[in-house]
Design a protein around this motif. Sequence first.
Motif, PDB file in Angstrom:
ATOM      1  N   ASP A 458      92.339   3.213  56.238  1.00  0.00           N
ATOM      2  CA  ASP A 458      92.014   4.540  56.740  1.00  0.00           C
ATOM      3  C   ASP A 458      90.560   4.859  56.412  1.00  0.00           C
ATOM      4  OD1 ASP A 458      91.803   7.234  57.326  1.00  0.00           O
ATOM      5  OD2 ASP A 458      93.893   7.602  56.830  1.00  0.00           O
ATOM      6  N   ARG A 460      89.118   7.512  56.266  1.00  0.00           N
ATOM      7  CA  ARG A 460      88.923   8.681  55.410  1.00  0.00           C
ATOM      8  C   ARG A 460      88.939   8.310  53.925  1.00  0.00           C
ATOM      9  NH1 ARG A 460      93.330  12.356  57.976  1.00  0.00           N
ATOM     10  NH2 ARG A 460      94.217  10.288  58.081  1.00  0.00           N
ATOM     11  N   LEU A 461      89.544   7.129  53.607  1.00  0.00           N
ATOM     12  CA  LEU A 461      89.451   6.658  52.222  1.00  0.00           C
ATOM     13  C   LEU A 461      87.997   6.348  51.878  1.00  0.00           C
ATOM     14  CD1 LEU A 461      92.449   4.201  51.761  1.00  0.00           C
ATOM     15  CD2 LEU A 461      92.115   6.425  50.691  1.00  0.00           C
ATOM     16  N   GLN A 463      85.447   7.672  53.377  1.00  0.00           N
ATOM     17  CA  GLN A 463      84.726   8.951  53.349  1.00  0.00           C
ATOM     18  C   GLN A 463      84.971   9.671  52.032  1.00  0.00           C
ATOM     19  OE1 GLN A 463      86.246  10.778  56.874  1.00  0.00           O
ATOM     20  NE2 GLN A 463      84.916   9.582  58.224  1.00  0.00           N
ATOM     21  N   ALA A 464      86.228   9.603  51.544  1.00  0.00           N
ATOM     22  CA  ALA A 464      86.533  10.240  50.269  1.00  0.00           C
ATOM     23  C   ALA A 464      85.680   9.618  49.168  1.00  0.00           C
ATOM     24  CB  ALA A 464      88.022  10.080  49.949  1.00  0.00           C
ATOM     25  N   ALA A 465      85.583   8.286  49.183  1.00  0.00           N
ATOM     26  CA  ALA A 465      84.771   7.611  48.169  1.00  0.00           C
ATOM     27  C   ALA A 465      83.316   8.054  48.276  1.00  0.00           C
ATOM     28  CB  ALA A 465      84.885   6.098  48.328  1.00  0.00           C
ATOM     29  N   ALA A 466      82.818   8.211  49.518  1.00  0.00           N
ATOM     30  CA  ALA A 466      81.426   8.623  49.709  1.00  0.00           C
ATOM     31  C   ALA A 466      81.195  10.032  49.162  1.00  0.00           C
ATOM     32  CB  ALA A 466      81.048   8.548  51.187  1.00  0.00           C
TER      33      ALA A 466
END
Lengths: 567, 243
Positions: A458, A460-461, A463-466
């Motif tokens: 995904d 968004r994983l 993006q979450a890390a970013a």
Amino acid sequence: MRMAIFGRAVPSSADTPRPGEPRNRWAGKRRTARWGRSAATVAAATIVLGFLGLFFAWPVAAIIGLGLGGGVSETLTNVRTWDLVAFTLGQAAASTALALVAGMPLAYVLARVAVPGKALLRAVITVPFVLPTLVVGMAFRTLLGTGDGGSTSALFGIVLANAFFNVSVVARTVGGLWTHLDRRTEDAARSLGACGLRVFTAVTLPALRPALGSAVAVVFLFCSTSFGVVLVLGGGTYRTLETEIYLRTVRLLDLSGAAALSLLQLAAVVAALVIAAVARRRRETALQLRSADDTARRPRGAEWFVVSAAGMVVLGLLVPIAGLLIRSVSTRDGWSLAGYRALSGTGSGAVLEVSGWEAAWNSLRTAADATWMSLLLGLLAIAVLVGIRRRAAAEVVDAALMLPLGVSAVTVGFGYLVTLQFLPGDVRTSPLLVPFAQALVVTPLVVRMVLPVVRAIDDRLRQAAATLGASPWRVRWEIDVPLAARSVLAAAGFGFVVALGEFGATSFLARPEAPTLPVAIARLLARPGELNLQMAYAACALLMLVTALAVLAVERLRVRTETVGEF
Amino acid sequence: MGLQVRGLSVRFGQTTAVSGVDFSVADGEVLGLLGPSGCGKSTLLRAIAGLERPQAGTITWNGADLDRVPVHRRGFGMVFQDGQLFPHRDVAGNVEFALRMQGMGRARRTGRVAELLDLVGLAGQQRRRVTHLSGGEAQRVALARALAADPRLLLLDEPLTALDRMLREQLVVELAEWLAGQSTTAIVVTHDHEEAFTLADRVAVMARGQVLQVDTPERLRQCPADDEVAAFLGHKAGSRRSG
């Protein structure tokens, strides 16, 4: 070259961008970062394409050039050529039909039946697929008791052996999709009064059509380029394009004729790949998929018939394997380990230049080299494929990467003989030449196994890390690498096994003083003598054992990962 | 000063998701972004985080333009709708992620993680696998993870939407307390006006990519700017009377 080009991911909901969501995952990054990334992508693409160009495209093109040089019209107007084509396609069609009939009950059991020990079942089904073609040819020769081939039973043996290989392709490709089909659609049909068979033909079969189409195309491709099996079982009588190319090159030195035949085969392969790609594409877009856990349950009523049919198929898969093992320890004078003992020697009449164990060691070393090379190339290729944002462009690159699987290993090996003399240095005698050729077969497998997993992560994983402060490279390291690690390991395991068993290209390129085990087996078989035969069977058993162990190791990985790819 | 958004537009091909939006969030303030699904509020939030590239307009923090600042340098924490916890790491591994990115030592990280888990009511759950958490627990972990790095602005994208009603009503109260207690600067995206009014100091009502009105919950209730705002806030009868 026999290997998987199936096993495309069942798309997860995360795989397709939702409306309103961006395709461009790094939108909003500084332009410099973007430049850095595209420079890295270009570098990776250069390495991958450079390798493919040097060790695949160029040799194949050289062969084509050679064919166009003269022999084409002569070969194409020869009646015998078209007999050859007809036989090649005919045996492939028969083998495909048989693999389909045998594979469907297995696909059903894998997908819909809750049975204990499914991992073991999957491993048992998979072993035939990665067994060296030569070993399988030998197994069926033992089973059918044919001597030099040429009889009707040899023809039967070719079809059986080809089907034996490819049952797992059908079972796993079709089973993979079947697992993810929503069972409630079938239940709905049943509640409307349709009987079991009717539900299958009216509801299930149409839904499975994309996977069926893909499996049929791939199996047909493998069967029509099958080399080792036809060589061992067909003797001089039954020839396919593949074995004819080999014979013309090696025995008759008719290079232009062989080149013309290669050209013919290449055309067929490209057609098959296009069909497979079309089938895959439909499969990826059209279906309502569910996670695997919901769809398996205990069989009931008439479903037991299907389950017992699947049991028979599994038994059928085990018979040639058992037969080969028994043959390896039985001689005219009763049980004996003479073949295994002979592995420490070079065969009677010193057929080999090295001992059996040395050949085995060569095999392991070569396969290990091929594995790291194809991991390197495969991961670079994946980085490129993920980096390409236009779907059409990505598909073209994807298909190009798959091409080495379909093109005759014999053609490639033959091409090496033509082109490698132009390379600087002494590539032709380098111990890395055989691993190069094997890496060509294994790299697409790595891509097929790992790419779906990377694509299914995904976004968004990332993006979450970013948002938590990870730079783009750190995101790759923290998210992509750990999540794809198991599939990379599994790909390495399978790749190793495939390299171990590769025969077509290796038989062209391995030097006499450094044969791999399959090459040694072929040489032993080519010479008469009870001991040589016995030694060949023992070598087959050894190869089979290593293969089975590797597959089981990979299955253990797979069970824990529950990845979305089928292979 | 806080966050300033001026004339911001985000387009995907032909569709305009956000068009010419202006608003600001003061230091320590919680702003609600309220609107029906598809109105562009999530895209607006993602643009502020740096996950979408705007076609026009500026986003500034304390006067500094963020256009050239990549996501990982903005120092904005984000909580996604369905958590997006890292499945390959346990609860502690998720919460400490930002701290690791900052290069904080292991001992200090351990202490900070314990503190954060305590804050969100999951004390002692460090070693649990995130795949085994309930929906409510997962969102608590996601919040702790976003708070770990002390973000200067916290972005919450429908943080409670995926939860069932009971849990949502309980968590919305807790979330309001956390936000107030930490005096966090935050933007909360939601399509539920009760949620927005509970959590936010001021609420921006959005429709069709535009901000229709920005005001405190009381003033929004009492005098909606137009019929559309009124209708969305469930004041149909009132708007008919005034119209």
